[in-house]
Design a protein around this motif. Structure first.
Motif, PDB file in Angstrom:
ATOM      1  N   ASP A 170       0.943  -1.181  -0.125  1.00  0.00           N
ATOM      2  CA  ASP A 170       0.073   0.188   0.067  1.00  0.00           C
ATOM      3  C   ASP A 170       0.917   1.181  -0.149  1.00  0.00           C
ATOM      4  OD1 ASP A 170      -2.201   1.495   0.027  1.00  0.00           O
ATOM      5  OD2 ASP A 170      -3.001   1.158   2.191  1.00  0.00           O
ATOM      6  N   TYR A 171       1.282   1.787  -1.283  1.00  0.00           N
ATOM      7  CA  TYR A 171       2.321   2.854  -1.288  1.00  0.00           C
ATOM      8  C   TYR A 171       1.888   3.310  -2.708  1.00  0.00           C
ATOM      9  CZ  TYR A 171       4.871  -0.453  -4.197  1.00  0.00           C
ATOM     10  OH  TYR A 171       5.395  -1.277  -5.272  1.00  0.00           O
ATOM     11  N   TYR A 172       2.275   4.958  -2.595  1.00  0.00           N
ATOM     12  CA  TYR A 172       2.032   5.567  -3.875  1.00  0.00           C
ATOM     13  C   TYR A 172       3.568   6.471  -3.855  1.00  0.00           C
ATOM     14  CZ  TYR A 172      -2.767   4.439  -3.911  1.00  0.00           C
ATOM     15  OH  TYR A 172      -3.990   3.585  -3.781  1.00  0.00           O
ATOM     16  N   PHE A 173       3.798   6.855  -5.269  1.00  0.00           N
ATOM     17  CA  PHE A 173       4.792   7.716  -5.381  1.00  0.00           C
ATOM     18  C   PHE A 173       4.251   9.078  -5.753  1.00  0.00           C
ATOM     19  CE2 PHE A 173       8.560   5.197  -4.692  1.00  0.00           C
ATOM     20  CZ  PHE A 173       8.058   3.869  -5.160  1.00  0.00           C
ATOM     21  N   LEU A 174       4.832  10.267  -5.262  1.00  0.00           N
ATOM     22  CA  LEU A 174       4.169  11.604  -5.860  1.00  0.00           C
ATOM     23  C   LEU A 174       4.857  12.067  -7.018  1.00  0.00           C
ATOM     24  CD1 LEU A 174       2.448  14.101  -5.026  1.00  0.00           C
ATOM     25  CD2 LEU A 174       4.483  14.791  -3.741  1.00  0.00           C
ATOM     26  N   ALA A 175       4.238  12.079  -8.249  1.00  0.00           N
ATOM     27  CA  ALA A 175       4.424  12.483  -9.520  1.00  0.00           C
ATOM     28  C   ALA A 175       5.316  13.767  -9.299  1.00  0.00           C
ATOM     29  CB  ALA A 175       3.485  12.535 -10.425  1.00  0.00           C
ATOM     30  N   GLY A 176       6.379  14.079  -9.784  1.00  0.00           N
ATOM     31  CA  GLY A 176       7.193  15.345  -9.850  1.00  0.00           C
ATOM     32  C   GLY A 176       7.695  15.720  -8.402  1.00  0.00           C
ATOM     33  N   GLY A 177       7.829  14.743  -7.456  1.00  0.00           N
ATOM     34  CA  GLY A 177       8.363  14.878  -6.165  1.00  0.00           C
ATOM     35  C   GLY A 177       7.917  16.080  -5.482  1.00  0.00           C
ATOM     36  N   ALA A 178       8.678  16.569  -4.214  1.00  0.00           N
ATOM     37  CA  ALA A 178       8.234  17.855  -3.583  1.00  0.00           C
ATOM     38  C   ALA A 178       8.322  19.032  -4.513  1.00  0.00           C
ATOM     39  CB  ALA A 178       9.134  17.768  -2.521  1.00  0.00           C
ATOM     40  N   GLU A 179       8.979  19.111  -5.554  1.00  0.00           N
ATOM     41  CA  GLU A 179       9.011  20.371  -6.458  1.00  0.00           C
ATOM     42  C   GLU A 179       7.721  20.196  -7.121  1.00  0.00           C
ATOM     43  OE1 GLU A 179      12.626  20.186  -8.788  1.00  0.00           O
ATOM     44  OE2 GLU A 179      13.872  20.697  -7.360  1.00  0.00           O
ATOM     45  N   PHE A 228       4.923  19.116  -6.265  1.00  0.00           N
ATOM     46  CA  PHE A 228       3.781  19.359  -5.320  1.00  0.00           C
ATOM     47  C   PHE A 228       3.787  20.928  -4.963  1.00  0.00           C
ATOM     48  CE2 PHE A 228       2.986  20.456  -0.945  1.00  0.00           C
ATOM     49  CZ  PHE A 228       1.569  20.038  -0.602  1.00  0.00           C
ATOM     50  N   HIS A 229       4.977  21.348  -4.782  1.00  0.00           N
ATOM     51  CA  HIS A 229       4.788  22.995  -4.468  1.00  0.00           C
ATOM     52  C   HIS A 229       4.592  23.664  -5.877  1.00  0.00           C
ATOM     53  CE1 HIS A 229       6.140  22.828  -0.506  1.00  0.00           C
ATOM     54  NE2 HIS A 229       7.254  21.972  -0.708  1.00  0.00           N
ATOM     55  N   GLU A 230       5.097  23.412  -7.063  1.00  0.00           N
ATOM     56  CA  GLU A 230       4.601  23.900  -8.289  1.00  0.00           C
ATOM     57  C   GLU A 230       2.931  23.999  -8.440  1.00  0.00           C
ATOM     58  OE1 GLU A 230       6.952  22.443 -11.429  1.00  0.00           O
ATOM     59  OE2 GLU A 230       8.682  23.248 -10.832  1.00  0.00           O
ATOM     60  N   THR A 231       2.494  22.905  -8.190  1.00  0.00           N
ATOM     61  CA  THR A 231       1.101  22.690  -8.108  1.00  0.00           C
ATOM     62  C   THR A 231       0.335  23.639  -7.198  1.00  0.00           C
ATOM     63  OG1 THR A 231       1.017  20.636  -9.273  1.00  0.00           O
ATOM     64  CG2 THR A 231      -0.942  21.178  -8.394  1.00  0.00           C
ATOM     65  N   LYS A 232       0.791  23.560  -5.867  1.00  0.00           N
ATOM     66  CA  LYS A 232       0.290  24.209  -4.725  1.00  0.00           C
ATOM     67  C   LYS A 232       0.390  25.703  -5.073  1.00  0.00           C
ATOM     68  CE  LYS A 232       0.903  24.973   0.273  1.00  0.00           C
ATOM     69  NZ  LYS A 232       1.564  24.411   1.280  1.00  0.00           N
ATOM     70  N   TYR A 233       1.240  26.274  -5.570  1.00  0.00           N
ATOM     71  CA  TYR A 233       1.517  27.723  -5.824  1.00  0.00           C
ATOM     72  C   TYR A 233       1.169  28.083  -7.218  1.00  0.00           C
ATOM     73  CZ  TYR A 233       3.531  27.514  -1.368  1.00  0.00           C
ATOM     74  OH  TYR A 233       3.838  27.274  -0.004  1.00  0.00           O
ATOM     75  N   GLY A 234       0.454  27.432  -7.874  1.00  0.00           N
ATOM     76  CA  GLY A 234      -0.264  27.858  -9.028  1.00  0.00           C
ATOM     77  C   GLY A 234       0.723  27.833 -10.378  1.00  0.00           C
ATOM     78  N   VAL A 287       1.788  25.124 -11.735  1.00  0.00           N
ATOM     79  CA  VAL A 287       1.462  24.229 -12.911  1.00  0.00           C
ATOM     80  C   VAL A 287      -0.129  24.155 -12.699  1.00  0.00           C
ATOM     81  CG1 VAL A 287       1.480  21.616 -13.261  1.00  0.00           C
ATOM     82  CG2 VAL A 287       3.526  22.836 -12.564  1.00  0.00           C
ATOM     83  N   PRO A 288      -0.964  24.379 -13.507  1.00  0.00           N
ATOM     84  CA  PRO A 288      -2.372  24.275 -13.247  1.00  0.00           C
ATOM     85  C   PRO A 288      -2.775  22.734 -12.962  1.00  0.00           C
ATOM     86  CG  PRO A 288      -1.958  24.565 -15.538  1.00  0.00           C
ATOM     87  CD  PRO A 288      -0.702  24.710 -14.789  1.00  0.00           C
ATOM     88  N   LEU A 289      -3.725  22.492 -12.257  1.00  0.00           N
ATOM     89  CA  LEU A 289      -4.448  21.183 -11.994  1.00  0.00           C
ATOM     90  C   LEU A 289      -5.274  20.814 -13.173  1.00  0.00           C
ATOM     91  CD1 LEU A 289      -5.074  21.368  -8.166  1.00  0.00           C
ATOM     92  CD2 LEU A 289      -3.469  19.989  -9.233  1.00  0.00           C
ATOM     93  N   LYS A 290      -5.475  20.011 -13.475  1.00  0.00           N
ATOM     94  CA  LYS A 290      -6.458  19.314 -14.468  1.00  0.00           C
ATOM     95  C   LYS A 290      -7.398  18.609 -13.583  1.00  0.00           C
ATOM     96  CE  LYS A 290      -3.106  18.344 -18.013  1.00  0.00           C
ATOM     97  NZ  LYS A 290      -2.404  17.336 -18.903  1.00  0.00           N
ATOM     98  N   CYS A 291      -8.857  19.195 -14.133  1.00  0.00           N
ATOM     99  CA  CYS A 291      -9.966  18.806 -13.472  1.00  0.00           C
ATOM    100  C   CYS A 291     -11.115  18.803 -14.591  1.00  0.00           C
ATOM    101  CB  CYS A 291     -10.324  19.698 -12.272  1.00  0.00           C
ATOM    102  SG  CYS A 291     -10.608  21.456 -12.576  1.00  0.00           S
ATOM    103  N   ARG A 292     -11.924  18.012 -14.157  1.00  0.00           N
ATOM    104  CA  ARG A 292     -12.983  17.754 -14.987  1.00  0.00           C
ATOM    105  C   ARG A 292     -14.145  18.930 -14.668  1.00  0.00           C
ATOM    106  NH1 ARG A 292     -15.272  11.863 -14.421  1.00  0.00           N
ATOM    107  NH2 ARG A 292     -17.078  13.169 -14.152  1.00  0.00           N
ATOM    108  N   THR A 293     -14.739  19.651 -15.883  1.00  0.00           N
ATOM    109  CA  THR A 293     -15.724  20.582 -15.696  1.00  0.00           C
ATOM    110  C   THR A 293     -16.865  20.141 -15.892  1.00  0.00           C
ATOM    111  OG1 THR A 293     -15.214  21.446 -17.934  1.00  0.00           O
ATOM    112  CG2 THR A 293     -13.954  22.536 -16.116  1.00  0.00           C
TER     113      THR A 293
END
Length: 83
Positions: free
Chosen positions: A52-61, A63-69, A71-77
């Protein structure tokens, strides 16, 4: 959810974190700075019976790029044209 940091060269800390997650049946989210050095860790986890494990794509960098905008998150509209 609790973050527990363990440098890749600190094998005793890694072993302790993995043993604790396995014992308490917690999911592991594994990441490194850039998301490129943790793939070998999959073999370590499997060798120790952790499934039961996962790897975070892109690592900590990533995560922070997505968090601070950076890299836009892809979501369904929702399609509002359909009645």
């Amino acid at each position: 959810m609790r973050e527990q940091r363990a440098p890749l060269d600190d094998t005793s800390k890694i072993a302790s974190a993995v043993a604790e997650a396995k014992k308490t049946k917690k999911t592991l989210l594994v990441y490194d700075k850039a998301g490129k050095q943790v793939r070998w860790f999959q073999y370590y986890l499997e060798a120790h019976g952790v499934t039961d494990y996962y790897f975070l794509a892109g690592g900590a960098e990533g995560f922070h790029e997505t968090k601070y905008g950076k890299v836009p998150l892809k979501c369904r509209t929702r399609d509002h044209s359909a009645g």
